[in-house]
Write a protein that holds these residues in place. Structure first.
Motif, mmCIF file in Angstrom:
data_model
loop_
_atom_site.group_PDB
_atom_site.id
_atom_site.type_symbol
_atom_site.label_atom_id
_atom_site.label_comp_id
_atom_site.label_asym_id
_atom_site.label_seq_id
_atom_site.Cartn_x
_atom_site.Cartn_y
_atom_site.Cartn_z
ATOM 1 N N SER A 39 93.236 -16.705 74.122
ATOM 2 C CA SER A 39 94.482 -15.934 74.153
ATOM 3 C C SER A 39 94.172 -14.464 73.957
ATOM 4 N N VAL A 40 94.687 -13.628 74.863
ATOM 5 C CA VAL A 40 94.511 -12.190 74.794
ATOM 6 C C VAL A 40 95.891 -11.572 74.954
ATOM 7 N N GLU A 41 96.210 -10.611 74.092
ATOM 8 C CA GLU A 41 97.508 -9.941 74.176
ATOM 9 C C GLU A 41 97.302 -8.443 74.230
ATOM 10 N N LEU A 42 98.014 -7.788 75.138
ATOM 11 C CA LEU A 42 97.980 -6.336 75.251
ATOM 12 C C LEU A 42 99.285 -5.804 74.678
ATOM 13 N N VAL A 43 99.182 -4.875 73.718
ATOM 14 C CA VAL A 43 100.358 -4.332 73.044
ATOM 15 C C VAL A 43 100.321 -2.811 73.102
ATOM 16 N N PRO A 44 101.492 -2.155 72.987
ATOM 17 C CA PRO A 44 101.504 -0.693 72.930
ATOM 18 C C PRO A 44 101.058 -0.218 71.551
ATOM 19 N N PRO A 45 100.746 1.075 71.415
ATOM 20 C CA PRO A 45 100.374 1.593 70.095
ATOM 21 C C PRO A 45 101.511 1.403 69.090
ATOM 22 N N ALA A 46 101.182 1.366 67.818
ATOM 23 C CA ALA A 46 102.168 1.092 66.765
ATOM 24 C C ALA A 46 103.279 2.126 66.737
ATOM 25 N N GLU A 47 102.954 3.418 66.915
ATOM 26 C CA GLU A 47 104.002 4.438 66.855
ATOM 27 C C GLU A 47 104.958 4.332 68.035
ATOM 28 N N LYS A 48 104.494 3.833 69.202
ATOM 29 C CA LYS A 48 105.382 3.604 70.344
ATOM 30 C C LYS A 48 106.366 2.506 70.007
ATOM 31 N N THR A 58 95.216 -2.849 71.878
ATOM 32 C CA THR A 58 96.241 -1.823 71.894
ATOM 33 C C THR A 58 95.909 -0.833 72.999
ATOM 34 N N LEU A 59 96.837 -0.677 73.944
ATOM 35 C CA LEU A 59 96.633 0.237 75.058
ATOM 36 C C LEU A 59 97.677 1.338 75.015
ATOM 37 N N ALA A 60 97.239 2.565 75.261
ATOM 38 C CA ALA A 60 98.170 3.681 75.336
ATOM 39 C C ALA A 60 99.046 3.497 76.564
ATOM 40 N N SER A 61 100.325 3.834 76.425
ATOM 41 C CA SER A 61 101.230 3.694 77.561
ATOM 42 C C SER A 61 102.011 4.986 77.731
ATOM 43 N N GLY A 62 102.603 5.120 78.899
ATOM 44 C CA GLY A 62 103.339 6.330 79.239
ATOM 45 C C GLY A 62 104.705 6.348 78.583
ATOM 46 N N SER A 63 105.676 6.959 79.262
ATOM 47 C CA SER A 63 107.017 7.060 78.703
ATOM 48 C C SER A 63 107.622 5.673 78.537
ATOM 49 N N GLU A 64 108.600 5.589 77.673
ATOM 50 C CA GLU A 64 109.192 4.305 77.353
ATOM 51 C C GLU A 64 109.934 3.699 78.544
ATOM 52 N N GLU A 65 110.429 4.542 79.446
ATOM 53 C CA GLU A 65 111.157 4.041 80.610
ATOM 54 C C GLU A 65 110.206 3.418 81.631
ATOM 55 N N GLN A 66 109.008 3.988 81.785
ATOM 56 C CA GLN A 66 108.091 3.537 82.822
ATOM 57 C C GLN A 66 107.228 2.363 82.378
ATOM 58 N N GLU A 67 106.850 2.295 81.116
ATOM 59 C CA GLU A 67 105.930 1.284 80.596
ATOM 60 C C GLU A 67 104.607 1.306 81.357
ATOM 61 N N LYS A 68 104.171 2.478 81.776
ATOM 62 C CA LYS A 68 102.894 2.614 82.472
ATOM 63 C C LYS A 68 101.768 2.588 81.449
ATOM 64 N N VAL A 69 100.739 1.788 81.725
ATOM 65 C CA VAL A 69 99.617 1.635 80.811
ATOM 66 C C VAL A 69 98.460 2.499 81.286
#
Length: 192
Positions: free
Chosen positions: A145-154, A82-93
């Motif tokens: 297999s490795v998967e990167l996902v946004p935090p649950a609240e995002k 789980t990686l923190a990401s920026g605003s929903e429009e940018q999807e910046k990790v």
């Protein structure tokens, strides 16, 4: 001056146990012989070579078997980061997943693995699924297999936003229909 020695242990770049190799005299007398990594090859030690080769074959067979078992375990495994990401429009990790992060997570799963065996060109930074190659043995390569996902609240926020957009789209219709029904009610009152 070169000296022929019989190796007792594996030495990277030189050979494995049981190999007869020629090395410089100083290297043999100052490093290999004092550390008991090799002996000078004589007629008496030639028969010792067969014993060392037999041990080497057994060890390599055991390593190969262990690598195959580990490969089957790794192919069944899926790591999720789980990686923190920026605003929903940018999807910046913010941050990245490195080979050391993967090795640490595998250690938590009970698998001891050197991070240098994980083939990665660069750290993982995009929110998606990856398939990484891991070199376990010269003849065995596993896929992990490795998967990167946004935090649950995002993710919940995106779902809520998507639901909110559908509600907003439907709410103007309700407003129009309620306004039309109000006009009908007033016109009915006026006619009475």
């Amino acid at each position: 001056m070169l000296v022929e020695v019989l190796l007792h242990t594996r030495i990277d770049g030189l050979g494995a146990e049981g190999d007869l190799v020629k090395v410089k005299s100083g290297y043999a007398h100052n490093f290999l012989l004092p550390k008991r990594m090799a002996t000078i090859a004589t007629m008496a030690t030639k028969h010792h070579i067969e014993l060392l080769r037999k041990r080497r074959a057994e060890r390599e067979a055991a390593e190969f078997q262990a690598a195959q078992e580990l490969a089957s375990r790794l192919q069944k495994l899926k790591l999720v980061f789980t990686l923190a990401s920026g605003s929903e429009e940018q999807e910046k990790v913010f941050g990245a997943v490195t080979a050391q992060n993967i090795a640490d997570r595998l250690k938590d799963e009970g698998i001891e693995l050197d991070r240098k065996k994980i083939r990665m060109d660069r750290p993982l930074k995009e929110l998606r699924a990856y398939s990484l190659s891991i070199d376990l043995h010269p003849d065995v390569t596993a896929q992990l297999s490795v998967e990167l996902v946004p935090p649950a609240e995002k993710a919940k926020g995106k779902e809520a936003k998507a639901k909110g957009e559908t509600r907003k789209k439907s709410s103007p219709r309700k407003a129009k229909s309620s306004a039309a029904s109000d006009r009908e009610d007033h016109s009915a009152d006026a006619s009475e």
